[in-house]
Design a protein around this motif. Structure first.
Motif, PDB file in Angstrom:
ATOM      1  N   GLU A   1     -92.379-123.958  18.038  1.00 44.31           N
ATOM      2  CA  GLU A   1     -93.140-123.367  19.133  1.00 44.31           C
ATOM      3  C   GLU A   1     -93.009-124.242  20.375  1.00 44.31           C
ATOM      4  O   GLU A   1     -92.852-123.754  21.489  1.00 44.31           O
ATOM      5  N   GLY A   2     -93.057-125.553  20.151  1.00 44.02           N
ATOM      6  CA  GLY A   2     -92.937-126.481  21.268  1.00 44.02           C
ATOM      7  C   GLY A   2     -91.554-126.506  21.886  1.00 44.02           C
ATOM      8  O   GLY A   2     -91.386-126.914  23.044  1.00 44.02           O
ATOM      9  N   MET A   3     -90.546-126.081  21.120  1.00 43.11           N
ATOM     10  CA  MET A   3     -89.168-126.103  21.610  1.00 43.11           C
ATOM     11  C   MET A   3     -88.859-124.939  22.545  1.00 43.11           C
ATOM     12  O   MET A   3     -87.808-124.928  23.185  1.00 43.11           O
ATOM     13  N   LYS A   4     -89.753-123.980  22.639  1.00 43.69           N
ATOM     14  CA  LYS A   4     -89.475-122.800  23.468  1.00 43.69           C
ATOM     15  C   LYS A   4     -89.241-123.154  24.924  1.00 43.69           C
ATOM     16  O   LYS A   4     -88.479-122.489  25.615  1.00 43.69           O
ATOM     17  N   ASP A   5     -89.910-124.204  25.376  1.00 41.05           N
ATOM     18  CA  ASP A   5     -89.788-124.593  26.786  1.00 41.05           C
ATOM     19  C   ASP A   5     -88.881-125.806  26.981  1.00 41.05           C
ATOM     20  O   ASP A   5     -88.813-126.372  28.079  1.00 41.05           O
TER      21      ASP A   5
ATOM     22  N   MET B   1     -79.459-121.333  12.632  1.00 41.17           N
ATOM     23  CA  MET B   1     -78.871-120.941  13.910  1.00 41.17           C
ATOM     24  C   MET B   1     -78.485-122.175  14.723  1.00 41.17           C
ATOM     25  O   MET B   1     -77.429-122.225  15.366  1.00 41.17           O
ATOM     26  N   SER B   2     -79.340-123.185  14.674  1.00 42.77           N
ATOM     27  CA  SER B   2     -79.035-124.438  15.370  1.00 42.77           C
ATOM     28  C   SER B   2     -77.788-125.085  14.793  1.00 42.77           C
ATOM     29  O   SER B   2     -76.919-125.569  15.531  1.00 42.77           O
ATOM     30  N   ALA B   3     -77.676-125.094  13.466  1.00 43.17           N
ATOM     31  CA  ALA B   3     -76.489-125.670  12.819  1.00 43.17           C
ATOM     32  C   ALA B   3     -75.239-124.861  13.143  1.00 43.17           C
ATOM     33  O   ALA B   3     -74.146-125.416  13.306  1.00 43.17           O
TER      34      ALA B   3
ATOM     35  N   ALA C   1     -75.492-133.651  15.241  1.00 44.82           N
ATOM     36  CA  ALA C   1     -76.123-132.552  15.981  1.00 44.82           C
ATOM     37  C   ALA C   1     -77.124-131.803  15.107  1.00 44.82           C
ATOM     38  O   ALA C   1     -78.202-131.405  15.579  1.00 44.82           O
ATOM     39  N   VAL C   2     -76.797-131.641  13.835  1.00 44.83           N
ATOM     40  CA  VAL C   2     -77.714-130.964  12.918  1.00 44.83           C
ATOM     41  C   VAL C   2     -78.958-131.807  12.701  1.00 44.83           C
ATOM     42  O   VAL C   2     -80.095-131.317  12.778  1.00 44.83           O
ATOM     43  N   LYS C   3     -78.760-133.090  12.430  1.00 41.14           N
ATOM     44  CA  LYS C   3     -79.883-133.987  12.148  1.00 41.14           C
ATOM     45  C   LYS C   3     -80.786-134.164  13.371  1.00 41.14           C
ATOM     46  O   LYS C   3     -82.018-134.213  13.243  1.00 41.14           O
ATOM     47  N   LYS C   4     -80.187-134.257  14.542  1.00 38.42           N
ATOM     48  CA  LYS C   4     -80.963-134.475  15.763  1.00 38.42           C
ATOM     49  C   LYS C   4     -81.545-133.186  16.331  1.00 38.42           C
ATOM     50  O   LYS C   4     -82.392-133.218  17.221  1.00 38.42           O
ATOM     51  N   GLY C   5     -81.072-132.046  15.834  1.00 39.39           N
ATOM     52  CA  GLY C   5     -81.550-130.780  16.395  1.00 39.39           C
ATOM     53  C   GLY C   5     -81.034-130.548  17.803  1.00 39.39           C
ATOM     54  O   GLY C   5     -81.727-129.972  18.643  1.00 39.39           O
ATOM     55  N   THR C   6     -79.805-130.967  18.048  1.00 42.20           N
ATOM     56  CA  THR C   6     -79.225-130.857  19.392  1.00 42.20           C
ATOM     57  C   THR C   6     -79.273-129.434  19.921  1.00 42.20           C
ATOM     58  O   THR C   6     -79.509-129.205  21.109  1.00 42.20           O
ATOM     59  N   TYR C   7     -79.071-128.466  19.037  1.00 36.80           N
ATOM     60  CA  TYR C   7     -78.991-127.067  19.473  1.00 36.80           C
ATOM     61  C   TYR C   7     -80.204-126.242  19.030  1.00 36.80           C
ATOM     62  O   TYR C   7     -80.124-125.012  18.940  1.00 36.80           O
TER      63      TYR C   7
END
Length: 280
Positions: free
Chosen positions: A64-68, A158-160, A218-224
């Protein structure tokens, strides 16, 4: 015994009794203070616990916090926030839009049955493919008005997939196929895709992603992660009238098989409806 000695003894006895009463009164007061103090601590602890619970319950979840959050778009994308994902030969005149959700069991069934055929058509230049990914099967506040199984696997997968797309379009397609495979795609009620380790395990079956340090990071850090939500919003606000997955659109028209408006789920049906759309 003299009267004097008798009076002295009585006086001494009364003094001892008075002193004992004072000591008992002090003990009683100390006990009451201890009880009161303990009660105050208990009340404060309870209040603190309630306050903590309230704060936690009102604290927005990670997604939810990632939306912005600022969007980092993967390579091989265009459009706002990199949410236009098109691949294929420049010579292909038409584009097949594919709407999917990573946790969708019917999408997995389609990939396992027709995926190879779709890929062949792409590779020979029959059409380009535009991927539009949804995450409504997570069933949370981000999928407003939609019913899902609850979880975060669609968003995390989806991020991965964004991390795979950043490697190459081919890696993205291979990884999507692996995620939908009979071996690795979970039941809709199992949220295995919420695990980064599981997503990396599946990626290790894709040559371009196996032991790929950049992909794993990128997967671990949640880059996407923010990109995954932006892509999901693109799905939710699509102009093609798509509300479920899998769905296929060409020239603004949904491609369906049969009278029920179902997607083409066999090779024969897919070739028939896509062939007719290509000729239109």
């Amino acid at each position: 015994m003299s009267k004097r000695n008798s009076q002295t003894a009585k006086t001494a006895a009364r003094e001892r009794l008075r002193q004992e009463r004072e000591r008992q009164a002090k003990r009683d007061k100390a006990r009451r203070q201890t009880i009161v103090a303990a009660s105050v601590v208990a009340v404060l602890a309870a209040a603190g616990g309630i306050g903590y619970a309230v704060v936690q319950n009102n604290k927005p979840g990670y997604w939810e916090g990632m939306k912005d959050a600022s969007v980092t778009a993967p390579a091989n994308t265009t459009g706002t926030d990199g949410t236009t994902v098109v691949m294929g030969k420049d010579s292909a005149k038409k584009t097949l839009k594919i709407y999917e959700d990573p946790r969708c069991p019917v999408c997995a069934q389609f990939e396992q049955t027709v995926g190879t055929t779709v890929r062949k058509g792409l590779d020979v230049g029959k059409y380009k493919i535009q991927f539009i990914g949804g995450t409504f099967l997570d069933g949370d506040a981000l999928g407003k008005g939609k019913i899902g199984s609850n979880g975060e696997g669609s968003k995390n997968a989806m991020s991965a997939m964004g991390a795979a797309l950043n490697v190459s379009s081919e890696a993205f397609l291979d990884y999507k196929s692996a995620l939908y495979s009979a071996k690795y795609h979970p039941q809709e009620t199992e949220d295995k895709f919420k695990s980064d380790d599981y997503l990396i395990k599946v990626a290790d079956t894709v040559p371009a992603l196996k032991n790929n340090a950049k992909f794993r990071s990128a997967v671990k850090k949640g880059t996407y992660d923010a990109w995954a939500l932006a892509m999901s919003k693109t799905f939710d606000t699509n102009k093609d009238g798509v509300t479920g997955t899998p769905s296929f659109v060409m020239d603004g028209k949904k491609l369906t098989s049969g009278n029920q408006g179902n997607p083409p789920m066999t090779v024969a049906d897919f070739n028939r409806v896509v062939g007719a759309a290509l000729k239109a």
